[in-house]
Motif scaffolding. Structure first.
Motif, short mmCIF file in Angstrom:
data_model
loop_
_atom_site.label_atom_id
_atom_site.label_comp_id
_atom_site.label_asym_id
_atom_site.label_seq_id
_atom_site.Cartn_x
_atom_site.Cartn_y
_atom_site.Cartn_z
N VAL A 32 0.88 -1.31 0.00
CA VAL A 32 0.06 -0.15 0.12
C VAL A 32 0.80 1.23 -0.01
O VAL A 32 0.54 2.30 -0.77
CB VAL A 32 -1.00 -0.08 1.26
CG1 VAL A 32 -1.70 1.25 1.28
CG2 VAL A 32 -1.99 -1.00 1.17
N LYS A 33 1.83 1.37 0.88
CA LYS A 33 2.78 2.50 1.10
C LYS A 33 3.93 2.55 0.20
O LYS A 33 4.45 3.47 -0.35
CB LYS A 33 3.09 2.53 2.27
CG LYS A 33 1.92 2.84 3.32
CD LYS A 33 1.02 3.95 3.10
CE LYS A 33 -0.06 4.26 4.14
NZ LYS A 33 -1.05 5.47 3.94
N LYS A 34 4.43 1.40 -0.15
CA LYS A 34 5.74 1.45 -0.82
C LYS A 34 5.33 1.33 -2.52
O LYS A 34 6.27 1.64 -3.35
CB LYS A 34 6.93 0.37 -0.31
CG LYS A 34 7.08 0.50 1.06
CD LYS A 34 7.69 1.99 1.30
CE LYS A 34 9.34 1.95 0.69
NZ LYS A 34 10.09 3.30 1.04
N LYS A 35 4.57 0.57 -2.78
CA LYS A 35 4.12 0.41 -4.10
C LYS A 35 5.19 -0.63 -4.95
O LYS A 35 5.79 0.20 -5.75
CB LYS A 35 3.64 1.51 -4.95
CG LYS A 35 2.11 2.03 -4.34
CD LYS A 35 1.94 3.36 -5.15
CE LYS A 35 0.32 3.83 -4.27
NZ LYS A 35 0.49 3.93 -3.02
N GLY A 111 -4.45 1.87 4.08
CA GLY A 111 -4.62 2.62 2.84
C GLY A 111 -5.33 3.84 3.14
O GLY A 111 -5.24 4.71 2.55
N GLU A 112 -6.28 3.86 4.20
CA GLU A 112 -6.89 4.90 4.59
C GLU A 112 -6.37 5.87 5.65
O GLU A 112 -6.90 6.97 5.86
CB GLU A 112 -8.23 4.37 5.51
CG GLU A 112 -9.12 3.71 4.37
CD GLU A 112 -10.42 3.20 5.09
OE1 GLU A 112 -10.16 3.00 6.65
OE2 GLU A 112 -11.24 2.77 4.53
N VAL A 113 -5.08 5.67 5.93
CA VAL A 113 -4.42 6.57 6.72
C VAL A 113 -3.88 7.77 5.97
O VAL A 113 -3.32 7.36 4.76
CB VAL A 113 -3.07 5.88 7.35
CG1 VAL A 113 -2.14 7.09 8.06
CG2 VAL A 113 -3.36 4.77 8.36
N ASP A 114 -4.19 9.12 6.34
CA ASP A 114 -3.81 10.33 5.80
C ASP A 114 -2.22 10.33 5.55
O ASP A 114 -1.80 10.16 6.42
CB ASP A 114 -4.34 11.30 6.64
CG ASP A 114 -4.11 12.74 5.47
OD1 ASP A 114 -3.52 12.88 4.66
OD2 ASP A 114 -4.91 13.79 5.90
N GLU A 115 -1.87 10.35 4.05
CA GLU A 115 -0.51 10.30 3.76
C GLU A 115 0.19 11.57 3.90
O GLU A 115 1.38 11.61 4.38
CB GLU A 115 -0.30 10.13 2.12
CG GLU A 115 -0.78 8.42 1.84
CD GLU A 115 -0.34 8.39 0.09
OE1 GLU A 115 -0.09 9.36 -0.39
OE2 GLU A 115 -0.56 7.26 -0.30
N THR A 136 1.64 5.18 10.88
CA THR A 136 0.66 4.65 10.21
C THR A 136 -0.06 3.43 11.03
O THR A 136 -1.38 3.54 11.00
CB THR A 136 1.42 3.90 8.81
OG1 THR A 136 2.19 4.91 8.28
CG2 THR A 136 0.55 3.11 8.15
N ILE A 137 0.81 2.77 11.64
CA ILE A 137 -0.10 1.56 12.42
C ILE A 137 -0.92 2.15 13.73
O ILE A 137 -2.17 1.73 13.79
CB ILE A 137 1.08 0.63 13.03
CG1 ILE A 137 1.72 -0.14 11.79
CG2 ILE A 137 0.47 -0.21 13.84
CD1 ILE A 137 2.72 -1.20 12.45
N PRO A 138 -0.34 3.15 14.39
CA PRO A 138 -1.47 3.69 15.51
C PRO A 138 -2.82 4.23 14.83
O PRO A 138 -3.78 4.26 15.54
CB PRO A 138 -0.67 4.71 16.06
CG PRO A 138 0.99 4.43 15.95
CD PRO A 138 0.76 3.68 14.58
N LEU A 139 -2.72 4.76 13.79
CA LEU A 139 -3.81 5.48 13.04
C LEU A 139 -4.77 4.54 12.63
O LEU A 139 -5.97 4.81 12.29
CB LEU A 139 -3.50 6.59 12.07
CG LEU A 139 -3.00 7.99 12.69
CD1 LEU A 139 -2.35 8.84 11.50
CD2 LEU A 139 -3.91 8.65 13.46
N ALA A 140 -4.16 3.40 12.27
CA ALA A 140 -4.73 2.15 11.50
C ALA A 140 -5.18 1.12 12.46
O ALA A 140 -5.77 0.06 12.04
CB ALA A 140 -4.02 1.72 10.34
N TYR A 141 -5.13 1.36 13.77
CA TYR A 141 -4.87 0.07 14.64
C TYR A 141 -6.61 -0.50 14.78
O TYR A 141 -6.64 -1.82 14.85
CB TYR A 141 -4.48 0.69 16.12
CG TYR A 141 -5.56 1.12 16.79
CD1 TYR A 141 -6.43 0.34 17.92
CD2 TYR A 141 -5.84 2.62 16.81
CE1 TYR A 141 -7.31 1.15 18.56
CE2 TYR A 141 -6.76 3.10 17.75
CZ TYR A 141 -7.32 2.33 18.70
OH TYR A 141 -8.48 3.00 19.37
#
Length: 221
Positions: A32-35, A111-115, A136-141
């Motif tokens: 998702v993040k590195k593509k 993927g829903e975490v604000d970049e 990333t992980i704390p916001l998507a937990y």
């Protein structure tokens, strides 16, 4: 009902979930993040256990983990023991079959975490791994936790791959799903119904927690 069946089922599901979690996080972050290159191939491999019969997964695990297989031969040489037809084999089978559900949900959550928040952390000098762990992980937990529960409930009910690679040995590899199958075959309907009720209770409780987490995540997003 023999309490050891429930204990073994929970042990297998918990171990499978704990094995899957770091792998699901790493794969989800990379896709998702590195593509990265080859992401379509990796994406396909992640979903493959969902697309083939569980018995097929069990057969390939038997080839890999058996004494003649690469992993099984190495373990037997180093430790003098076998993986197949043990609860460890059941946990591995459950992990492989349940992994796509956990990984897919984790991908959506990450993927829903604000970049922009991640870019802000990067601009302050945070390394990519630190951004992943602290932003990333704390916001998507919540979404990740929902994926963990979904993988866990799938591991609880795994049958096809488990019976292929671990067998159905009472007191050793017989989980709830396998015990239900055995009692149906023996026409022990009352015992089978008790096991079904326990299995459904675990599934309902886990799915309710999963749905609650998803609703919380949706309200807070």
């Amino acid at each position: 009902m023999d309490a050891s069946i429930l204990a073994l089922t929970l042990r297998v599901a918990v171990v499978a979930t704990l094995v899957n979690l770091p792998v699901a996080l790493a794969v989800s972050w990379l896709l998702v993040k590195k593509k990265i290159r080859g992401r379509l191939i990796i994406d396909m491999l992640v979903s493959l256990p969902l697309a083939v019969p569980p018995v097929t997964v069990g057969f390939f695990l038997l080839l890999i983990l058996g004494r003649e297989g690469p992993v099984g031969a190495l373990v037997h040489t180093l430790l003098g023991t076998d993986i197949v037809f043990t609860w460890v084999a059941a946990a591995i089978a459950s992990a492989v079959v349940s992994f796509p559900l956990m990984a897919r949900t984790t991908m959506v959550a990450i993927g829903e975490v604000d970049e922009r928040l991640e870019m802000s952390a990067r601009s302050l000098g945070a390394a990519p791994w630190r951004v992943a762990l602290t932003v990333t992980i704390p916001l998507a937990y919540r979404g990740i936790a929902a994926g963990v529960l979904l993988g866990f409930v799938r591991a609880l009910s795994e049958f096809g791959a488990t019976i292929s690679v671990a067998g159905n040995i009472p007191g050793k590899t017989q989980t709830l799903a396998l015990a239900i199958y055995s009692n149906v075959q023996l026409r022990e309907d009352s015992t089978a119904l008790t096991l079904v009720a326990v299995s459904m209770g675990l599934a309902v409780a886990t799915l309710l927690a999963h749905n609650w987490l998803l609703e919380r995540a949706a309200r807070l997003s």
